[in-house]
Write an enzyme that holds these catalytic residues in place. Structure first.
Site, PDB file in Angstrom:
ATOM      1  N   HIS A 124      -0.478 -16.490  -5.365  1.00  7.88           N
ATOM      2  CA  HIS A 124      -1.636 -16.035  -6.139  1.00  7.88           C
ATOM      3  C   HIS A 124      -1.262 -15.604  -7.559  1.00  7.88           C
ATOM      4  CE1 HIS A 124      -3.950 -15.318  -2.105  1.00  7.88           C
ATOM      5  NE2 HIS A 124      -3.864 -16.582  -2.446  1.00  7.88           N
ATOM      6  N   CYS A 181      -5.398 -18.705 -31.107  1.00  8.18           N
ATOM      7  CA  CYS A 181      -6.629 -19.507 -31.193  1.00  8.18           C
ATOM      8  C   CYS A 181      -7.888 -18.697 -30.954  1.00  8.18           C
ATOM      9  CB  CYS A 181      -6.562 -20.674 -30.204  1.00  8.18           C
ATOM     10  SG  CYS A 181      -6.771 -20.170 -28.493  1.00  8.18           S
ATOM     11  N   GLN A 190       1.265 -13.373  -1.146  1.00  9.94           N
ATOM     12  CA  GLN A 190      -0.063 -13.445  -1.765  1.00  9.94           C
ATOM     13  C   GLN A 190      -0.171 -12.374  -2.847  1.00  9.94           C
ATOM     14  OE1 GLN A 190      -3.195 -13.900   1.640  1.00  9.94           O
ATOM     15  NE2 GLN A 190      -1.401 -12.932   2.502  1.00  9.94           N
ATOM     16  N   ASN A 203       1.384  -5.307  11.219  1.00 14.49           N
ATOM     17  CA  ASN A 203       0.128  -4.846  10.604  1.00 14.49           C
ATOM     18  C   ASN A 203      -0.365  -3.633  11.376  1.00 14.49           C
ATOM     19  OD1 ASN A 203      -2.675  -4.697   9.628  1.00 14.49           O
ATOM     20  ND2 ASN A 203      -2.240  -6.712   8.758  1.00 14.49           N
ATOM     21  N   ASP A 221       2.001  -8.317  -7.564  1.00 14.29           N
ATOM     22  CA  ASP A 221       2.545  -7.090  -8.150  1.00 14.29           C
ATOM     23  C   ASP A 221       4.021  -7.168  -8.540  1.00 14.29           C
ATOM     24  OD1 ASP A 221       3.895  -6.852  -5.640  1.00 14.29           O
ATOM     25  OD2 ASP A 221       2.290  -5.602  -4.811  1.00 14.29           O
ATOM     26  N   THR A 269       0.836  -1.217   0.000  1.00  9.84           N
ATOM     27  CA  THR A 269       0.000   0.000   0.000  1.00  9.84           C
ATOM     28  C   THR A 269       0.868   1.263   0.000  1.00  9.84           C
ATOM     29  OG1 THR A 269      -0.214  -0.140   2.408  1.00  9.84           O
ATOM     30  CG2 THR A 269      -2.029  -1.041   1.117  1.00  9.84           C
TER      31      THR A 269
HETATM   32  P1  NAD Z   1      -5.916  -7.782   2.654  1.00  7.33           P
HETATM   33  O1  NAD Z   1      -6.361  -6.621   1.842  1.00  7.33           O
HETATM   34  O2  NAD Z   1      -6.921  -8.763   3.097  1.00  7.33           O
HETATM   35  O3  NAD Z   1      -5.196  -7.213   3.972  1.00  7.33           O
HETATM   36  C1  NAD Z   1      -4.213  -6.212   3.931  1.00  7.33           C
HETATM   37  C2  NAD Z   1      -3.754  -5.998   5.354  1.00  7.33           C
HETATM   38  O4  NAD Z   1      -2.634  -5.130   5.342  1.00  7.33           O
HETATM   39  C3  NAD Z   1      -4.805  -5.391   6.255  1.00  7.33           C
HETATM   40  O5  NAD Z   1      -4.872  -6.184   7.434  1.00  7.33           O
HETATM   41  C4  NAD Z   1      -4.276  -3.978   6.549  1.00  7.33           C
HETATM   42  O6  NAD Z   1      -4.552  -3.581   7.873  1.00  7.33           O
HETATM   43  C5  NAD Z   1      -2.794  -4.153   6.349  1.00  7.33           C
HETATM   44  N1  NAD Z   1      -2.083  -2.966   5.895  1.00  7.33           N
HETATM   45  C6  NAD Z   1      -2.441  -2.118   4.902  1.00  7.33           C
HETATM   46  N2  NAD Z   1      -1.491  -1.185   4.700  1.00  7.33           N
HETATM   47  C7  NAD Z   1      -0.507  -1.454   5.616  1.00  7.33           C
HETATM   48  C8  NAD Z   1       0.743  -0.846   5.901  1.00  7.33           C
HETATM   49  N3  NAD Z   1       1.181   0.230   5.241  1.00  7.33           N
HETATM   50  N4  NAD Z   1       1.501  -1.368   6.897  1.00  7.33           N
HETATM   51  C9  NAD Z   1       1.066  -2.445   7.603  1.00  7.33           C
HETATM   52  N5  NAD Z   1      -0.109  -3.064   7.359  1.00  7.33           N
HETATM   53  C10 NAD Z   1      -0.885  -2.577   6.371  1.00  7.33           C
HETATM   54  O7  NAD Z   1      -4.720  -8.466   1.853  1.00  7.33           O
HETATM   55  P2  NAD Z   1      -4.146  -9.969   1.920  1.00  7.33           P
HETATM   56  O8  NAD Z   1      -4.121 -10.461   3.311  1.00  7.33           O
HETATM   57  O9  NAD Z   1      -2.917  -9.954   1.086  1.00  7.33           O
HETATM   58  O10 NAD Z   1      -5.188 -10.915   1.167  1.00  7.33           O
HETATM   59  C11 NAD Z   1      -6.062 -10.523   0.168  1.00  7.33           C
HETATM   60  C12 NAD Z   1      -5.736 -10.799  -1.278  1.00  7.33           C
HETATM   61  O11 NAD Z   1      -5.328  -9.585  -1.807  1.00  7.33           O
HETATM   62  C13 NAD Z   1      -4.651 -11.708  -1.669  1.00  7.33           C
HETATM   63  O12 NAD Z   1      -5.243 -12.772  -2.317  1.00  7.33           O
HETATM   64  C14 NAD Z   1      -3.801 -10.920  -2.733  1.00  7.33           C
HETATM   65  O13 NAD Z   1      -3.610 -11.737  -3.852  1.00  7.33           O
HETATM   66  C15 NAD Z   1      -4.651  -9.781  -3.061  1.00  7.33           C
HETATM   67  N6  NAD Z   1      -4.112  -8.449  -3.387  1.00  7.33           N
HETATM   68  C16 NAD Z   1      -2.823  -8.261  -3.814  1.00  7.33           C
HETATM   69  C17 NAD Z   1      -2.372  -6.971  -4.085  1.00  7.33           C
HETATM   70  C18 NAD Z   1      -0.956  -6.795  -4.567  1.00  7.33           C
HETATM   71  O14 NAD Z   1      -0.433  -7.648  -5.258  1.00  7.33           O
HETATM   72  N7  NAD Z   1      -0.313  -5.688  -4.188  1.00  7.33           N
HETATM   73  C19 NAD Z   1      -3.216  -5.875  -3.892  1.00  7.33           C
HETATM   74  C20 NAD Z   1      -4.535  -6.101  -3.450  1.00  7.33           C
HETATM   75  C21 NAD Z   1      -4.970  -7.399  -3.188  1.00  7.33           C
END
Ligand code: NAD
Length: 261
Positions: free
Chosen positions: A128, A164, A110, A225, A113, A38
């Site tokens: 993923h 295809c 997971q 987190n 990116d 993020t």
């Molecule tokens: P999630 O969205 O369920 O959880 C993200 C977690 O990160 C939250 O608990 C949040 O509190 C925490 N968070 C957010 N910003 C933060 C920061 N700066 N510092 C610390 N913690 C922070 O994501 P997940 O658990 O990865 O699972 C959900 C699915 O999201 C996965 O299947 C994944 O494939 C997919 N996903 C991937 C991307 C990516 O590749 N960047 C982006 C969005 C979703």
């Protein structure tokens, strides 16, 4: 477990406890989620600015893709705008350095990116898949995502296979599809005595079994987190602050511990 609910800056006691675990561990791994990215400008799903506050999670299911490929690709194209310009942040860089130092043996992510590899992490398992590629559902041919983006931007939605004519799908795992490389990830977890979980809500399975496997084998669980996760109750240490701050401070603490040994 050390102090949870510590908002804002990282609690030095939690950093110290995590550094202690990681420097003593013989085989530590990292497990990462959308929250590590993020700070690179990519929204997560369930965090405070998460995508599921704007969209229904149904859009990321294989059923939705198969029944509404055009709407899916329009949504995905919009997401890719943020994903393609994103650069690794301090947390990705610190994690890659911990791997170079021999502290972290592998990263199980997971995320789709590619930012761990861009930061220099070598041993990365992408449970993923990756959004850097698309795959033809009919013949299996793969395409670099920039080629697919050109197809979409020139009006071919959904994008189709040149060979295809089949519909292309991002090479990511949608809800309802099996994860990739899970056996390898499970083996790694079962041989690990510590796991550093960064930025995951720990609510998506089977991926969230990874820290559970480590715990069940007697290993330590560290969670970074900003908010509570579904597996906080198995954590030995919780660092309740931003991944970039936590990882930078943790790396410095580990370096100073190693320098002092
Ligand atoms: P999630 O969205 O369920 O959880 C993200 C977690 O990160 C939250 O608990 C949040 O509190 C925490 N968070 C957010 N910003 C933060 C920061 N700066 N510092 C610390 N913690 C922070 O994501 P997940 O658990 O990865 O699972 C959900 C699915 O999201 C996965 O299947 C994944 O494939 C997919 N996903 C991937 C991307 C990516 O590749 N960047 C982006 C969005 C979703």
């Amino acid at each position: 477990m050390s102090s949870a609910g510590y908002e804002g800056t990282c609690n030095p006691k939690d950093i110290e406890a995590a550094a202690d675990i990681l420097t003593k561990a013989k085989h530590a791994i990292a497990f990462t989620g959308a929250g590590i990215s993020t700070e690179s400008g990519i929204p997560d799903f369930r965090g405070p600015q998460g995508l599921w506050r704007q969209y229904s999670p149904e859009i990321a299911t294989i059923d939705y893709f198969l029944t509404h490929p055009k709407d899916f690709w329009l949504f995905y194209r919009m997401r890719m705008s943020a994903l393609f310009i994103a650069k690794p942040n301090r947390a990705h860089m610190a994690l890659a350095e911990l791997e170079r130092m021999g502290i972290i043996k592998a990263v199980i992510t997971q995320n789709v990116d590619g930012l761990h590899q861009a930061a220099g992490s070598k041993n990365v398992i992408e449970l993923h898949g990756t959004m850097k590629r698309a795959v033809c559902l009919a013949c299996g041919r793969t395409y670099p995502m920039d080629v697919v983006i050109r197809k979409i931007d020139s009006g071919q939605v959904p994008p189709l296979c040149d060979e295809c004519g089949g519909v292309l799908k991002p090479d990511t795992v949608l809800f309802g599809e099996p994860v990739k490389d899970f056996d390898r990830a499970r083996e790694l977890a079962l041989m690990s005595d510590a796991v550093l979980v960064i930025g995951s809500s720990l609510s998506v399975y089977p991926a969230a079994y990874i820290p559970i496997f480590v715990k069940e084998m007697g290993g330590k669980v560290i969670i970074i987190n900003m908010e509570p996760t579904e597996l906080d109750y198995i954590a030995d240490v919780i660092i309740r602050c931003k991944a970039g701050d936590a990882m930078t401070t943790l790396l410095n603490e580990i370096k100073s511990k190693m320098g002092n040994q």
